[in-house]
Design a protein around this motif. Structure first.
Motif: not given
Length: 324
Positions: A217-246
């Motif tokens: 599976m491929v993610e093309i990241d253009r640098g427009t999304m925050p890498v991390s956020r304290a709120d898990a309900t908000q979009s971030s690349f860390a949230r994406k990675m957590r979703g893939y892992l889970q």
């Protein structure tokens, strides 16, 4: 109207004449031409990828760029393909950039008449509404996909498995899903459960003569999304990675696609952003998941000078990896 013969005349108009026609407004008098099987192949590629540069199309159909541009000009003025007007944002200052094309309404009807499934026939409206950021993101996905096509073409030791083939071979319950390639998983943070959906930019596989395959599976990241956020309900690349892992830990890939495993390829913008992603990834502790080794990282600029198969990627543990 027969699509096979747009006019009784053949290609009598020269390429120089086509170049004088308006770029984003169709001519009142389309260039007389016959729709060829090569033109149908162009339409099929636009159906698959949605947006393509003229250089992509030339590579995919095996024609010279000059010949491809001539055919595209004729197809555009006849209404078979569109030129998304979002290009006007940058054409005044980058007029030499390859033109971007999309399947037009008449082209979709032609493919439909030939038995090709064109689910969304209102192409002209959707192409007109597409904004520049969306188109540019789609083109970066296409850059990667076309590079895969070119690097696997003519090889006897492996075969590229396209997204539509993955869907066609998936269990029936997956094929009935609104987006069969999306993964959903539940995550827990601060004693609250959240439902996370990840929609890859591209899904593909590599098939080998012994029957084995590798799935990505491929993610093309253009640098427009925050890498991390304290709120898990908000979009971030860390949230994406957590979703893939889970999703991997829950075996969603096995249930949806009958895959044993998969890897996520992350194509991003620069080393600093890569390091930030790696730091965020190493903070994610998902039991029963592969952990950081699920992800392979590369820079988009470096990939442009190589192909995805020969390129040396780095996984989440900083190991050097090739896809095959």
């Amino acid at each position: 109207m027969s699509h096979l013969v747009h006019s009784s005349l053949m290609d009598a108009t020269s390429t120089s004449a086509t170049n004088r026609r308006p770029r984003f407004r169709r001519s009142a008098e389309p260039i007389p031409f016959r729709v060829t099987e090569g033109d149908v192949l162009i339409l099929q590629q636009l159906l698959r990828y949605r947006f393509l540069r003229s250089t992509h199309i030339a590579a995919l159909v095996g024609r010279s760029l000059d010949r491809t541009n001539d055919r595209l000009c004729r197809l555009f003025h006849a209404g078979y393909v569109d030129r998304p007007r979002a290009q006007l944002d940058y054409y005044p200052t980058a007029g030499s950039a390859p033109m971007v094309y999309a399947l037009g309404e008449l082209g979709a009807h032609l493919l439909s008449e030939r038995g090709v499934d064109c689910a969304n026939m209102d192409r002209t409206r959707t192409n007109r509404e597409a904004g520049r950021p969306f188109i540019e993101h789609q083109l970066e996905i296409v850059d990667f996909h076309v590079a895969l096509e070119r690097s696997t073409r003519g090889r006897s030791d492996l075969r590229l498995i396209h997204p539509e083939e993955i869907i066609a071979s998936a269990p029936e319950r997956t094929r009935r899903m609104r987006n069969p390639l999306a993964l959903r998983a539940g995550i827990l943070q601060d004693d609250h459960a959240y439902d996370v959906g990840v929609v890859p930019d591209l899904v593909f596989g590599l098939s080998f003569p012994d029957g084995s395959r590798r799935c990505f599976m491929v993610e093309i990241d253009r640098g427009t999304m925050p890498v991390s956020r304290a709120d898990a309900t908000q979009s971030s690349f860390a949230r994406k990675m957590r979703g893939y892992l889970q999703a991997h830990a829950e075996g969603r890939h096995t249930n949806q696609f009958a895959w044993k495993t998969f890897r996520v390829l992350v194509v991003t913008t620069d080393q600093h952003r890569t390091r930030s992603m790696l730091e965020a990834l190493r903070q994610l502790k998902i039991p029963q998941s592969p952990g950081p080794s699920l992800f392979f990282f590369a820079l988009g600029g470096e990939l442009r000078s190589s192909d995805p198969l020969s390129h040396i990627w780095k996984d989440g543990t900083d190991r050097a990896i090739r896809l095959i």
